[in-house]
Design an enzyme around this catalytic site. Structure first.
Site, PDB file in Angstrom:
ATOM      1  N   GLU A 254      -6.127   7.828  -7.407  1.00  0.00           N
ATOM      2  CA  GLU A 254      -7.538   8.117  -7.133  1.00  0.00           C
ATOM      3  C   GLU A 254      -7.799   9.619  -7.195  1.00  0.00           C
ATOM      4  O   GLU A 254      -8.764  10.083  -7.823  1.00  0.00           O
ATOM      5  CB  GLU A 254      -7.914   7.611  -5.743  1.00  0.00           C
ATOM      6  CG  GLU A 254      -7.704   6.136  -5.520  1.00  0.00           C
ATOM      7  CD  GLU A 254      -7.749   5.818  -4.039  1.00  0.00           C
ATOM      8  OE1 GLU A 254      -8.874   5.721  -3.517  1.00  0.00           O
ATOM      9  OE2 GLU A 254      -6.692   5.673  -3.407  1.00  0.00           O
TER      10      GLU A 254
ATOM     11  N   MET B 170      -5.547   0.356   5.820  1.00  0.00           N
ATOM     12  CA  MET B 170      -4.663   1.092   6.720  1.00  0.00           C
ATOM     13  C   MET B 170      -5.133   2.511   7.092  1.00  0.00           C
ATOM     14  O   MET B 170      -4.362   3.239   7.724  1.00  0.00           O
ATOM     15  CB  MET B 170      -3.263   1.163   6.096  1.00  0.00           C
ATOM     16  CG  MET B 170      -2.654  -0.200   5.826  1.00  0.00           C
ATOM     17  SD  MET B 170      -1.057  -0.149   4.976  1.00  0.00           S
ATOM     18  CE  MET B 170      -0.003   0.509   6.265  1.00  0.00           C
ATOM     19  N   GLU B 171      -6.338   2.903   6.714  1.00  0.00           N
ATOM     20  CA  GLU B 171      -6.762   4.274   6.994  1.00  0.00           C
ATOM     21  C   GLU B 171      -8.194   4.442   7.509  1.00  0.00           C
ATOM     22  O   GLU B 171      -8.482   5.367   8.275  1.00  0.00           O
ATOM     23  CB  GLU B 171      -6.639   5.146   5.724  1.00  0.00           C
ATOM     24  CG  GLU B 171      -5.237   5.398   5.233  1.00  0.00           C
ATOM     25  CD  GLU B 171      -4.709   4.301   4.329  1.00  0.00           C
ATOM     26  OE1 GLU B 171      -3.490   4.094   4.309  1.00  0.00           O
ATOM     27  OE2 GLU B 171      -5.538   3.637   3.663  1.00  0.00           O
TER      28      GLU B 171
ATOM     29  N   ASP C 143      -6.834  -7.482  -3.328  1.00  0.00           N
ATOM     30  CA  ASP C 143      -6.129  -8.733  -3.042  1.00  0.00           C
ATOM     31  C   ASP C 143      -6.913  -9.497  -1.979  1.00  0.00           C
ATOM     32  O   ASP C 143      -7.904  -9.006  -1.442  1.00  0.00           O
ATOM     33  CB  ASP C 143      -4.691  -8.466  -2.576  1.00  0.00           C
ATOM     34  CG  ASP C 143      -4.646  -7.642  -1.291  1.00  0.00           C
ATOM     35  OD1 ASP C 143      -4.801  -8.238  -0.212  1.00  0.00           O
ATOM     36  OD2 ASP C 143      -4.481  -6.409  -1.375  1.00  0.00           O
TER      37      ASP C 143
END
Length: 231
Positions: free
Chosen positions: A11, A174-175, A198
């Protein structure tokens, strides 16, 4: 100056490639790329994976670069049937699903000694991002809802069902909630953008590998369009 946090190197590389006048600074083991895109001053950084990395990165953006907004791009697992791989979720709000102080009488997800545990994305940024999505990625679904964060990759259908039922989440990663909490404490407007890679179930590991690049591509296109709308 606008801060852009990417969780993955792909990214950051795509955004850095279109920046002008790039200066690089190393802080806390992270590379901060300061420059401009279409005349807008920005700083782009890869935070690394997990809530601690994300929070440290966000605080550096606040203390060292005095950013006036934070955009966090990344990928996530869908928690709802109607949110498909390739779709984008914009953070109406965020919550840490692995915050558990129930032994002290707090509800699940509640951060002890804080009045607030759910952190709302900036409404103006959300509306701008929705309009940008319709313009630059009209082929995909866009959803505004709760982003759940925890230090775990969810790839279990039972855990997925629990997250949905307990916290009413739209996606899990997760962030985002750590970035949101740090931005909130520093009074910085923020938006978490998650491209779905997913379904956060037993197929997650296979789907993640196949759709990661597609998800990143959508996020970067959206961020570049969104930058044009921000002051």
């Amino acid at each position: 100056m606008i801060g852009i946090i990417g969780a993955m190197s792909q990214e950051v590389a795509k955004l850095k490639a279109v920046m002008s006048g790039v200066e690089v600074e190393n802080r806390a083991g992270m590379e901060f790329f300061k420059g401009t895109i279409n005349g807008k001053e920005i700083v782009v950084v890869r935070s690394g994976i997990g809530k601690v990395n994300a929070a440290v990165c966000s605080q550096i953006l606040a203390d060292c670069y005095h950013v006036t907004a934070i955009i966090n791009t990344g990928i996530a697992g869908s928690l709802r049937n109607e949110i498909n791989i390739g779709d984008i979720v914009l953070s109406e709000d965020t919550l840490q699903h692995d915050m558990d102080a129930t032994g002290f009488g707090y509800p699940l997800g509640h951060i002890p000694q804080m009045d607030q545990s759910v952190f709302e994305g900036d409404k103006r940024m959300i509306e701008a991002a929705k309009a940008c999505c319709a313009r630059v990625v009209p082929e995909i679904g866009v959803h505004v809802g709760r982003v759940l964060s925890g230090d775990q990759f969810v790839s279990d259908i039972v855990k997925k069902a629990w997250l949905t039922e307990t916290f009413d989440g739209y996606c899990t990663e997760m962030e985002g909630a750590a970035i949101a909490q740090t931005a909130f404490l520093n009074k910085i407007p923020f938006l978490i953008i998650r491209a779905i890679s997913d379904k956060a179930d037993d197929s997650a590991e296979m789907d993640y590998e196949v759709f990661e690049e597609k998800a990143i591509k959508h996020s970067v296109k959206l961020v570049l369009a969104l930058l044009e709308t921000l002051d």
